[in-house]
Design an enzyme around this catalytic site. Sequence first.
Site, PDB file in Angstrom:
ATOM      1  N   LYS A  31       0.857  -1.189   0.000  1.00 34.00           N
ATOM      2  CA  LYS A  31       0.000   0.000   0.000  1.00 34.00           C
ATOM      3  C   LYS A  31       0.894   1.240   0.000  1.00 34.00           C
ATOM      4  O   LYS A  31       1.805   1.343   0.814  1.00 34.00           O
ATOM      5  CB  LYS A  31      -0.890   0.008   1.240  1.00 34.00           C
ATOM      6  N   ASP A  58      -3.467   4.442  -1.723  1.00 34.36           N
ATOM      7  CA  ASP A  58      -4.389   4.862  -0.648  1.00 34.36           C
ATOM      8  C   ASP A  58      -4.270   6.368  -0.425  1.00 34.36           C
ATOM      9  O   ASP A  58      -3.575   6.811   0.481  1.00 34.36           O
ATOM     10  CB  ASP A  58      -3.996   4.066   0.605  1.00 34.36           C
ATOM     11  N   LYS A  60      -7.136   8.331  -0.276  1.00 33.77           N
ATOM     12  CA  LYS A  60      -8.350   8.728   0.468  1.00 33.77           C
ATOM     13  C   LYS A  60      -8.937  10.032  -0.046  1.00 33.77           C
ATOM     14  O   LYS A  60      -9.134  10.991   0.721  1.00 33.77           O
ATOM     15  CB  LYS A  60      -8.037   8.858   1.961  1.00 33.77           C
ATOM     16  N   ASP A  63     -13.396  15.302  -1.969  1.00 35.91           N
ATOM     17  CA  ASP A  63     -13.471  16.688  -2.450  1.00 35.91           C
ATOM     18  C   ASP A  63     -14.767  16.801  -3.233  1.00 35.91           C
ATOM     19  O   ASP A  63     -15.595  15.875  -3.206  1.00 35.91           O
ATOM     20  CB  ASP A  63     -12.233  16.991  -3.324  1.00 35.91           C
ATOM     21  N   PRO A  65     -17.261  16.451  -6.307  1.00 34.25           N
ATOM     22  CA  PRO A  65     -17.263  15.335  -7.262  1.00 34.25           C
ATOM     23  C   PRO A  65     -16.381  15.549  -8.485  1.00 34.25           C
ATOM     24  O   PRO A  65     -15.639  14.649  -8.891  1.00 34.25           O
ATOM     25  CB  PRO A  65     -18.747  15.214  -7.642  1.00 34.25           C
ATOM     26  N   THR A 119      -9.942   3.565  11.187  1.00 35.87           N
ATOM     27  CA  THR A 119      -9.730   2.692  12.357  1.00 35.87           C
ATOM     28  C   THR A 119      -9.074   3.434  13.515  1.00 35.87           C
ATOM     29  O   THR A 119      -8.968   2.899  14.613  1.00 35.87           O
ATOM     30  CB  THR A 119      -8.879   1.463  11.960  1.00 35.87           C
ATOM     31  N   ARG A 211       2.985  -0.758  10.735  1.00 43.72           N
ATOM     32  CA  ARG A 211       4.062  -0.786  11.719  1.00 43.72           C
ATOM     33  C   ARG A 211       4.340  -2.144  12.338  1.00 43.72           C
ATOM     34  O   ARG A 211       5.470  -2.423  12.729  1.00 43.72           O
ATOM     35  CB  ARG A 211       3.773   0.278  12.788  1.00 43.72           C
TER      36      ARG A 211
HETATM   37  O1  C5P Z   1       0.950   1.048  11.041  1.00 39.27           O
HETATM   38  P1  C5P Z   1      -0.484   0.645  10.875  1.00 39.27           P
HETATM   39  O2  C5P Z   1      -0.669  -0.851  10.672  1.00 39.27           O
HETATM   40  O3  C5P Z   1      -1.395   1.209  11.941  1.00 39.27           O
HETATM   41  O4  C5P Z   1      -0.887   1.329   9.488  1.00 39.27           O
HETATM   42  C1  C5P Z   1      -2.173   1.241   8.966  1.00 39.27           C
HETATM   43  C2  C5P Z   1      -2.187   1.798   7.589  1.00 39.27           C
HETATM   44  O5  C5P Z   1      -3.512   1.705   7.083  1.00 39.27           O
HETATM   45  C3  C5P Z   1      -1.802   3.280   7.482  1.00 39.27           C
HETATM   46  O6  C5P Z   1      -1.094   3.426   6.238  1.00 39.27           O
HETATM   47  C4  C5P Z   1      -3.103   4.021   7.403  1.00 39.27           C
HETATM   48  O7  C5P Z   1      -3.046   5.179   6.629  1.00 39.27           O
HETATM   49  C5  C5P Z   1      -4.007   2.987   6.752  1.00 39.27           C
HETATM   50  N1  C5P Z   1      -5.436   3.084   7.050  1.00 39.27           N
HETATM   51  C6  C5P Z   1      -5.961   3.000   8.322  1.00 39.27           C
HETATM   52  N2  C5P Z   1      -7.319   3.114   8.524  1.00 39.27           N
HETATM   53  C7  C5P Z   1      -8.133   3.263   7.498  1.00 39.27           C
HETATM   54  C8  C5P Z   1      -7.596   3.311   6.204  1.00 39.27           C
HETATM   55  C9  C5P Z   1      -6.218   3.202   6.007  1.00 39.27           C
HETATM   56  O8  C5P Z   1      -5.227   2.810   9.284  1.00 39.27           O
HETATM   57  N3  C5P Z   1      -9.429   3.307   7.691  1.00 39.27           N
END
Ligand code: C5P
Length: 232
Positions: A31, A58, A60, A63, A65, A119, A211
């Site tokens: 990603k 990703d 996201k 804005d 349409p 999340t 991470r």
């Molecule tokens: O390090 P970690 O596992 O927390 O990273 C999660 C990745 O997923 C990050 O790149 C973050 O931008 C992405 N992400 C997220 N929640 C979302 C969509 C994407 O954590 N709803």
Amino acid sequence: MGKDVIIALDFDNVAQVDAFLGNFKKPPFVKVGMELFYAEGKSIITHLKKLGCKIFLDLKCHDIPNTVKKAMAVISDFDVEFTDVHAAGTSNMMHYALEGLTKTNGARKTKLLAITQLTSTDEETMQKELLIDKPIMDTVLSYALNAKNSGLEGIVCSPYEAAKVKSVCGEDFITVTPGIRFDDSTKADQKRIASPTYAKLNGSDYIVVGRSITLAADPVAAYHRCLSEFLT
Ligand code: C5P
């Protein structure tokens, strides 16, 4: 539909990406998020494709349409596997996004996902700060239905909502779930977290792991731990 582990390449530049990916025998599904894309631009996509990686871009988008449609038209030439927009941008914006991603000859390789609730947001913050006076599950399901009815292939949600999303939107509707932590690791800024095993049992099609892999003492071992927990 494929199930896979997607590694979030949340690095500052291509040199760090190469140092990290150099440890892997086979190119993983990766990603590319805002920080890497803003730093390196389109060349990072070309570079990762040359290495043989499948890519979730990703960014996201959220804005008006017309702006999102034009951004998606640019992304359509990258031929990545997935890209995403915020469902909060409305169904109209998602329709425009899909139009932009579809090439003039009607072809579309890239599947479009909608971000539901990040999340890193928990129910209390969503209700108190965003003034969404509903349970988080209801908002995720409502966003998921809007995305499905707008023609998108799937959503990004937490592992806790994936099974419910499937039961409402259908088995083929793709659930991509970040917020993944091993049972023995820290949450950092994430709130709605779960393990790869939980994600597998609760209907995730793809887990996004940053991470827990990139900061591990042995990233390849951490990746294989994710694969074995999630796929077997
Ligand atoms: O390090 P970690 O596992 O927390 O990273 C999660 C990745 O997923 C990050 O790149 C973050 O931008 C992405 N992400 C997220 N929640 C979302 C969509 C994407 O954590 N709803």
